[in-house]
Design a protein around this motif. Structure first.
Motif, PDB file in Angstrom:
ATOM      1  N   SER A  55       0.827  -1.206   0.000  1.00 34.44           N
ATOM      2  CA  SER A  55       0.000   0.000   0.000  1.00 34.44           C
ATOM      3  C   SER A  55       0.857   1.251   0.000  1.00 34.44           C
ATOM      4  N   VAL A  56       0.179   2.406  -0.043  1.00 35.47           N
ATOM      5  CA  VAL A  56       0.802   3.709   0.162  1.00 35.47           C
ATOM      6  C   VAL A  56       0.228   4.290   1.450  1.00 35.47           C
ATOM      7  N   LYS A  57       1.096   4.797   2.328  1.00 35.05           N
ATOM      8  CA  LYS A  57       0.634   5.449   3.546  1.00 35.05           C
ATOM      9  C   LYS A  57       1.039   6.914   3.493  1.00 35.05           C
ATOM     10  N   VAL A  58       0.107   7.794   3.887  1.00 32.34           N
ATOM     11  CA  VAL A  58       0.317   9.236   3.832  1.00 32.34           C
ATOM     12  C   VAL A  58       0.207   9.800   5.248  1.00 32.34           C
ATOM     13  N   PHE A  59       1.148  10.709   5.610  1.00 33.45           N
ATOM     14  CA  PHE A  59       1.223  11.237   6.965  1.00 33.45           C
ATOM     15  C   PHE A  59       1.327  12.755   6.975  1.00 33.45           C
ATOM     16  N   ASP A  60       0.917  13.341   8.101  1.00 38.10           N
ATOM     17  CA  ASP A  60       1.280  14.710   8.420  1.00 38.10           C
ATOM     18  C   ASP A  60       2.753  14.678   8.828  1.00 38.10           C
ATOM     19  N   ALA A  61       3.596  15.474   8.162  1.00 37.89           N
ATOM     20  CA  ALA A  61       5.035  15.385   8.381  1.00 37.89           C
ATOM     21  C   ALA A  61       5.501  16.103   9.642  1.00 37.89           C
ATOM     22  N   SER A  62       4.596  16.748  10.359  1.00 34.80           N
ATOM     23  CA  SER A  62       4.947  17.395  11.625  1.00 34.80           C
ATOM     24  C   SER A  62       4.509  16.560  12.826  1.00 34.80           C
ATOM     25  N   GLU A  63       3.264  16.147  12.816  1.00 36.64           N
ATOM     26  CA  GLU A  63       2.700  15.404  13.945  1.00 36.64           C
ATOM     27  C   GLU A  63       2.816  13.896  13.780  1.00 36.64           C
ATOM     28  N   TRP A  64       3.027  13.440  12.530  1.00 36.31           N
ATOM     29  CA  TRP A  64       3.105  12.036  12.195  1.00 36.31           C
ATOM     30  C   TRP A  64       1.828  11.257  12.468  1.00 36.31           C
ATOM     31  N   THR A  65       0.718  11.974  12.372  1.00 41.64           N
ATOM     32  CA  THR A  65      -0.568  11.290  12.343  1.00 41.64           C
ATOM     33  C   THR A  65      -0.797  10.791  10.919  1.00 41.64           C
ATOM     34  N   GLN A  66      -1.349   9.596  10.806  1.00 49.54           N
ATOM     35  CA  GLN A  66      -1.579   9.033   9.468  1.00 49.54           C
ATOM     36  C   GLN A  66      -2.848   9.615   8.862  1.00 49.54           C
ATOM     37  N   TRP A  67      -2.715  10.149   7.662  1.00 50.48           N
ATOM     38  CA  TRP A  67      -3.877  10.686   6.959  1.00 50.48           C
ATOM     39  C   TRP A  67      -4.706   9.567   6.324  1.00 50.48           C
TER      40      TRP A  67
END
Length: 561
Positions: free
Chosen positions: A55-67
């Motif tokens: 898969s592809v995983k996408v994150f907020d690059a500051s908080e590292w919460t997964q979008w």
């Protein structure tokens, strides 16, 4: 001061680290347990994504919460829209039962993972789908036209079309007033053309430039999107002076009130070009080796000559106050650091066998890295302070990719003086190292000591071609090439891979002609290697020709897809 961030990918793992002074894994990011094919930051560093076989995983690059997680197992590459609201993925095309191509280029909502649109796209090239900087519009190249949508309605009925017979490349400008530049190669005796149009007004071009000797181009916007540099190249140099074909550099103002050929006073190739972050000046490295580097103003007038040295790479730091001019690939990895204000050389450092070079967002550190498959040994990265001091060094087996998280330069104002900090981790005494012979093209173990011409094309492609991402990584000569805006890579407005940029739009006859030309160049390289093996001395142009083998193979591979 805020801490910078960077990420790197090896055969075994993916890591996200903090920059100076920590150089350690950041909190909150959980590295995947499976191998990663590629990672990308968005243009402004808001988002981060990686692709695995699952898969592809996408994150907020500051908080590292997964979008979101996009569960597609066959994704080869991905790239963000400039603001990070959309993500594009590409898979290898397959034929459906009805003979049509699969919809292998897919646009997703980066926050939710919802599929928004899907297209059939033969070649792997992020320039094929682009967004304007504000993401209001997006565009895609198809045969003889560029199709536009309002991004919120992408995939629905085409909103506007710019139809141009033979158009083979396009590039959307950055900046607040978006424009599109298009390239139409020479056809039936007619000259090649670069035109610029305002989006969405296509009834008349803003600017128009015609020229001969242009089979393909690379387009470089300044950050404001007000001026464009066009590097033209022919497949073959009919004068016989160069193995590479002829190159020329042209300057065009979007306003249409100025254009010219950039005056380059040394014969030979244009090796590299870069805009200053202030959008008012640029540096070109050009000419047969040793090459010349020159600073030009906003009307393409030469301002300063940096001298004649074996160099083929140039970058401003993000604040525009320092310039790195270097020689990579088949050269020895020497990097000269210049002060832009005084135009004095600050320092010189040596990074032999580097295949990646990139300024940190804070503008104080220069990252160099030796990546595979360029070299299979001594992989790793180094962090240099702008005073020339090596601050940090890390060996990483089979290092495939490394890059800084993009951030606004305004977040890191430069001080008038910045002494070198104490080195954090240095594995060896760099200053005491003997000079390293340039690596040249990588040869796999089973081909070493053998006649390279006995290797199959697929073996040579696997050994020499860059399998890295077309996303946002800055590369150096001998590695993969830079991308176009909208697929953002970061700061230099992009350079598309020459072979794949047009392979989907040229005719079969033109494609076969290009293939024959590239095969001829490879035969010439093989002959040069034989001469070198017999102890014959090669001149600078012949050494340059040998160094081009990897890029020729990449282009040939793209045309044969």
């Amino acid at each position: 001061m805020a801490t910078t961030q960077f990420s790197y990918r090896s055969q075994k793992e993916l890591k996200v680290w903090s920059g100076h002074p920590d150089y350690k894994p950041i909190k909150g990011f959980e590295k995947p347990e499976t191998a990663v094919k590629t990672f990308q930051y968005s243009k402004y560093g808001h988002a981060y994504a990686y692709a695995t076989d699952e898969s592809v995983k996408v994150f907020d690059a500051s908080e590292w919460t997964q979008w979101c997680e996009i569960k597609r197992p066959k994704i080869i590459d991905l790239w963000f829209s400039p603001q990070g609201n959309y993500i594009a993925t590409w898979e290898r095309p397959t034929k459906l039962e009805d003979g049509s191509g699969s919809q292998n280029l897919i646009i997703w909502d980066a926050k939710t993972g919802e599929q928004i649109a899907a297209f059939s796209q033969k070649s792997l090239n992020s320039s094929s789908f682009q967004w304007t900087s504000d993401e209001k519009y997006c565009a895609r190249l198809v045969t003889n036209e560029i199709q536009f949508w309002e991004s919120k309605n992408v995939g629905k009925a085409v909103w506007a079309k710019l139809r141009l017979e033979g158009v083979s490349q396009f590039s959307l400008s950055p900046g607040k007033a978006p424009a599109v530049a298009v390239f139409i190669p020479e056809r039936k005796g007619a000259p090649a053309i670069v035109r610029m149009y305002s989006i969405p007004t296509f009834n008349a071009p803003l600017s128009n430039k015609t020229f001969f000797k242009a089979d393909q181009v690379q387009m470089f916007w300044n950050e404001l999107g007000t001026n464009l540099l066009v590097l033209t190249q022919t497949d073959v140099d009919k004068t016989g002076k160069s193995y590479y074909g002829e190159t020329n550099l042209y300057y065009l103002a979007v306003a249409g009130n100025f254009d010219c050929r950039v005056p380059l006073d040394k014969e030979g190739q244009v090796h590299d070009v870069t805009w200053s972050p202030n959008s008012k000046e640029f540096v070109v490295v050009y000419g047969s080796m040793p090459a010349k580097a020159c600073l030009f103003d906003h009307r393409a007038n030469p301002v300063h000559n940096f001298g004649i040295e074996p160099r083929n790479f140039v970058r401003f730091n993000p604040q525009g106050c320092m310039i790195a001019i270097a020689g990579f690939g088949n050269l020895n990895g020497t990097i000269d650091l210049w002060d832009r204000k005084t135009l004095k050389k600050l320092n010189q450092l040596s990074a032999p066998n580097a295949s990646h070079c990139e300024w940190s967002p804070c503008g104080r550190y220069l990252m160099t890295a030796t990546l595979t498959p360029r070299l299979r040994v001594d992989n790793g990265f180094k962090m240099w302070h702008h005073t020339g001091t090596l601050i940090y060094e890390e060996n990483v087996d089979e290092l495939f990719q490394v890059g800084w998280r993009p951030e606004p330069a305004s977040r890191y104002p430069m001080r008038s003086s910045s002494p070198a900090p104490t080195p954090v981790k240095v594995l060896s005494n760099v200053s005491a190292k003997p000079a390293v012979k340039p690596a040249g093209a990588y040869r796999p173990p089973h081909l070493r000591g053998a006649d390279v011409r006995s290797a199959t094309l697929s073996e040579r492609e696997a050994a020499l071609s860059g399998r890295g991402s077309v996303g946002n990584q800055r590369t150096v000569p001998g590695a993969t090439s830079r991308n176009v805006p909208g697929a953002k890579k970061h700061a230099n407005n992009g350079r598309a891979a020459n072979g794949s940029a047009a392979s989907a739009s040229i005719s079969d006859e033109e494609k076969q002609k290009k293939i024959r030309t590239l095969e001829k160049k490879l035969r010439q390289i093989h002959d040069l290697r034989d001469k070198q093996g017999r102890g014959e001395k090669l001149d600078n142009s012949q050494v340059q020709k040998m160094a081009s083998e990897a890029s020729i193979l990449r282009e040939l591979n793209a045309l044969r897809r």
